[in-house]
Structures are given as C-alpha cells and as structure tokens.
Design a protein around this motif. Structure first.
Motif, short mmCIF file in Angstrom:
data_model
loop_
_atom_site.label_atom_id
_atom_site.label_comp_id
_atom_site.label_asym_id
_atom_site.label_seq_id
_atom_site.Cartn_x
_atom_site.Cartn_y
_atom_site.Cartn_z
N ALA A 237 30.96 124.35 -5.19
CA ALA A 237 30.17 124.66 -4.03
C ALA A 237 29.69 123.21 -3.50
N VAL A 238 29.38 122.23 -4.20
CA VAL A 238 28.99 120.93 -3.86
C VAL A 238 30.17 120.23 -3.08
N THR A 239 31.37 120.48 -3.65
CA THR A 239 32.42 119.76 -3.06
C THR A 239 32.57 120.42 -1.39
N GLY B 247 22.24 122.69 1.32
CA GLY B 247 23.34 122.34 0.78
C GLY B 247 24.02 123.20 -0.18
N THR B 248 23.64 123.40 -1.56
CA THR B 248 24.25 124.30 -2.52
C THR B 248 23.05 125.28 -2.91
N VAL B 249 23.15 126.32 -3.01
CA VAL B 249 22.03 127.18 -3.45
C VAL B 249 22.44 128.50 -4.45
N ALA B 250 21.61 128.60 -5.70
CA ALA B 250 22.18 129.52 -6.60
C ALA B 250 21.26 130.87 -6.29
N LEU B 251 22.19 131.83 -6.22
CA LEU B 251 21.54 133.30 -5.90
C LEU B 251 21.66 134.08 -7.08
N ILE B 252 20.48 134.50 -7.67
CA ILE B 252 20.39 135.34 -9.00
C ILE B 252 19.92 136.61 -8.56
N THR B 253 20.70 137.74 -8.98
CA THR B 253 20.29 139.07 -8.42
C THR B 253 20.23 140.16 -9.28
N PRO B 254 19.62 141.20 -9.15
CA PRO B 254 19.28 142.22 -10.07
C PRO B 254 20.36 143.43 -10.13
N TRP B 255 20.24 144.36 -10.85
CA TRP B 255 21.11 145.31 -11.05
C TRP B 255 20.81 146.59 -9.97
N ASN B 256 19.28 146.75 -9.66
CA ASN B 256 18.88 147.95 -9.08
C ASN B 256 19.39 148.09 -7.62
N TYR B 257 19.66 146.99 -7.02
CA TYR B 257 20.37 147.12 -5.63
C TYR B 257 21.35 146.17 -5.51
N PRO B 258 22.69 146.67 -6.28
CA PRO B 258 23.38 145.56 -6.67
C PRO B 258 24.36 145.05 -5.68
#
Length: 483
Positions: A52-54, A143-154
């Motif tokens: 992602a950074v590249t 720049g680069t972002v991390a997205l951490i998501t749950p299971w209830n609205y997948p």
C-alpha cells in the motif's frame, strides 16, 4: 470441498506465510462450511502495508474523476452480483435474505456515492489581508490507512470505510472479522475486476492480535479506522496514538427508545420491536432499552411481548423474521445475560431460551427476550448484550426518561416515540447520543449524513459516512500564493 480464499496483496491473490487456514461456518447450519480463509501472520500484514505504501503516490496523483470511475465500475459489478452477494451474506452471517439484501444494496449505494464525491474533492478560497496573495486550502490524502471491520455488517461497513478512503486518494489494508469475511473478499474481487491499480487496496484475514496489532503499530500506516467493541477499540486507539496516527473508532451501544403517553402504543411497539430484534439484535445501534412512561407501561409490555412471541425464527434463506446468532460464543453471551437479568430480579416476560431440535439442531438460535421490572442499575440496563434482548424500564415523567436515557456509559443512537413537539425537541437537544431519532427505530442510517457516537461508543474524533467520511481520510493544507 469448500473454497479456499486467499489474501489480496499488491494486486495478487496470495496464501499466508503460515500455510494455515480457518473455516467459516453457516450459523444456521454449522455442518456447512461456507469457505476457508488464511490464518495470516504479522508478516503477511506487513507485506500488505508495504504494498500500500508503495502504491501511495501513483494513486494519490490520479485525478479524482479517474478514481471515481473505478469506484463506479465497482458499484456496477456489485450490483450485477447482488443476488449472489445477498445469499453469501446470509449463509455466513445469518441475516435473513431481506436484511442481507438491504445491506448489499447499501454497499452498492455507498460506492456510487463516493464515486461521485471523488470528483468533488477540493478546498476553499479565502480573502487574504494582502493584495498580492491568493489564499486557499486543498485536501490531501493521509497516505496508507488500516481498516478493521466487524462481522455484523460484513459488506456495508467495509464499503463505508474503503470507498471514502479510496475516493480521497488513500491506499488501504482491510482486515475483516473472521466470523464473516466472505462478502468483503468479494468486494475486493470487484475492485480488482474494476481495474484498481496493484497495491491500492489490500485484504488480509486472521486474528486481531496478529494482523490487527501489526496494522495499528506499523509506521507505514497513517490512519486507523476501526469498528467493533469498546474494549478492543480502546486498545486500538491507544496503540495508534503511540506514534500519533490519526484514529477513528466506532464501538458499542446501549441504545434507548423513550415511549411517552402521547405516543400511539402500537406504533411504539413496532418501532421498539424492529429496533430490538431486527438482525437478531446484532447491531451496535439496536434498541436494548425501552424507557416507558408509567401511564402506558403495562400496555407497552403486553404489546412488545406479543411482538416478540410472533417473530418467526429460522434459517435466513427461508421466509422468516429472524435468523441465528453468528457464532456460538455470541449465542452464549446472550444466554448468559438472560441468566444475569433473572438473577438480578428482572421479570422475563418471554423468550431467552436456546432453540434446539429439528431445523434448529445445528444452528445458533435463541428466542427474542423481553424483560420488565428492570432497574437502571441492573447489568441488563447498563451493558451491551448484542443479541435480541430488550429491557423495559418504567418512568413517571419525560425528565426521568431523558435522565435514564443518558445514564449509561454509551451514546450511539437514541430515539423517542411521542406526539408532543416540545418533548421531541427537548429530547433531540439534550440526549447524549451521536444519533437522535424521533418516532423512528434506533437502527437504520442514511449514507449521506454523519454517523458516530458519544462517550464510550466512539473516540468522537471523526464521523463516518457522508462528507464527514471524507474528512477522516484527508488532511487540509493551507496555501499562501504570493504573486
């Protein structure tokens, strides 16, 4: 044999370095394996971040109209696959087909929305105190972002994080919840088919401690957007803050609906019932507290008990009203709270039993539960249950109802059912909640307005969705142009 789904890193579908996978089961029938996914390592996550950074500079320099065209093509691909996506979501998460179809459509609409927004990104022009200076602002990606998501609205939540991040010119690494990763995998597949350049969006499955920990700690990550429990979200925010990453966490809720004497009780029952028992109560905005005026309390309890008892429960791909819990641990958590409420002296009006035998034998099913005679200091009135459990509290005035609505650690969504305009306005003005609704259920959100909570429901830094969804993923640069 079930399909083995690979990670998506730098435009390639790759296996984890661990060589291990985990199974995703159908919560309505746990003998069915929906798919296998990579048990990724921190090294896998690091490779995704590096990809992602590249890709940052190339993607950020692409004109917004071109980025928007890729998002629009993604939306069209998802639209063409809507029926398959809906069935997949039901099989892995348990929602009814109607609920799953609505969620898939939300993801489609979000990508169309931000496809257009990608063309509108800009800044403002201001008057300068100097006659020789042009003064303006411009929006730039983080720049680069991390997205951490749950299971209830997948698919909806990955969509409302990914679409604005990409529209704004960021690259991203998505880590979905392990309980329901299939539809988000298909979302990355659609982005790939739409022509997204290599490395711009990456997808890594695995544990939160192994993969999520690397994403929040990695120096190449400039922002972290998380949705999940308050406990985990707090840890994510603290870890991200160590090196001053921008962070956004949307977390738990203990959402009230206040019912006043002027309300139509049947309407109030429908509003509360839909908010409490829809999507099996597995929504951060679900109504878990009905705060009811004593003048209509008995009538309301009778009505909402009947509502719960008429809910048809079964596999989501059948014509039912409510599907199963997503996992056994979620089911056990709901059953535990039912026991706690009874031990503390609340009256179980109906439900709260695990359903077994016949069509329920291999699924995570529970009857929707209604508790009356609930005191505000009971755990059932204070702690998030994340299941189809409703606590009904009695109050003697609007002021007491508002006080109880605010007397929790959370503040995500709240509603009131009333025909009194003064009560409606005072509630909207004074309720301590990021979303306030009048004569509507606590669940359900428009995609073009901000969403987020107060208190322990949110870091309360940035909102999601609408224009606010772009604010998190951009920084503002002020330019002084002396000519």
């Amino acid at each position: 044999m079930p399909t083995t789904h690979r990670n998506y890193v730098d435009g390639e579908w790759v296996e984890s370095r661990s060589g291990e996978t985990f199974e995703v089961l159908n919560p309505a029938n746990t003998t069915e394996v929906v798919g296998e996914f990579q048990s990724s390592t921190s090294e896998d996550a690091e490779e995704a971040v590096e990809a992602a950074v590249t890709a940052e500079d190339e993607w950020a320099s692409m004109p917004g109209t071109e980025r928007g065209a890729i998002l629009k093509e993604t939306a069209q691909i998802l639209e063409d696959q809507k029926e398959d996506l809906t069935e997949t979501l039901t099989r892995e998460e348990g929602k009814t087909l109607g609920e799953a179809g609505g969620e898939v459509q939300r993801a489609i609409d979000i990508f169309y929305y931000y496809a257009q927004k990608a063309s509108d990104l800009g800044g403002t022009v201001k008057s300068s105190s100097s006659t020789d200076t042009e003064l303006y602002t411009k929006k730039e990606p983080l720049g680069t972002v991390a997205l951490i998501t749950p299971w209830n609205y997948p698919i909806a939540i990955p969509a409302w994080k990914l679409a604005p991040a990409l529209a704004a010119g960021n690259t991203a690494v998505l880590k979905p919840a392990s309980a329901a990763p299939t539809v988000s995998w298909k979302l990355l597949e659609a982005l790939d088919e739409a022509g997204l350049p290599d490395g711009v969006a990456n997808y890594v499955t695995g544990s939160g401690s192994e993969v999520g920990g690397m994403l929040t700690d990695h120096e190449g990550v400039d922002g972290v957007s998380f949705t999940g429990s308050t406990q985990v979200g707090t840890a994510v925010a603290q870890a991200a803050a160590d090196d001053l990453k921008r962070v956004q966490c949307e977390m738990g809720g203990k959402n009230p609906t206040v019912v006043m004497p002027s309300a139509d009780v049947d309407e109030a029952v429908d509003i509360v019932g839909a908010g409490a028992f829809g999507v099996t109560g597995q929504a951060c905005t679900a109504c878990s507290r009905a705060i009811v005026h004593e003048d209509v309390y008995d009538e309301f309890v009778e009505g909402v008990t009947e509502y719960a008892e008429t809910i048809e429960i079964g596999p989501g791909d059948e014509d039912v009203d409510m599907g199963p819990h997503v996992t056994n641990s979620e089911l056990e958590g709901t059953l535990e709270y039912v026991g706690i409420a009874e031990d503390e002296g609340a009256t179980l009006e109906t439900g709260g039993e695990r359903l077994t035998g016949d069509e329920y034998a291999d699924g995570y099913y529970v009857e929707p539960a209604v508790f009356s005679d609930v005191d505000n200091d009971m755990r059932i009135a204070q702690e998030e249950v994340f299941g189809p459990v409703l606590a009904v509290l009695k109050v003697s005035s609007f002021e007491e109802g508002l006080e109880l609505a605010n007397d929790v650690d959370y503040g995500l969504s709240a509603s009131i059912v009333t025909d009194d305009l003064t009560e409606a306005n005072q509630f909207a003005e004074n309720v301590e909640s990021g979303v306030a609704k009048v004569n509507e259920k606590t669940t359900g959100l428009e995609l073009h307005v901000p969403f987020g909570g107060y208190k322990e429901s949110s870091t309360d830094t940035y909102r999601e969705q609408g224009d606010a969804g772009l604010d998190f993923f951009t920084s503002t640069k002020t330019v002084y142009m002396n000519y």
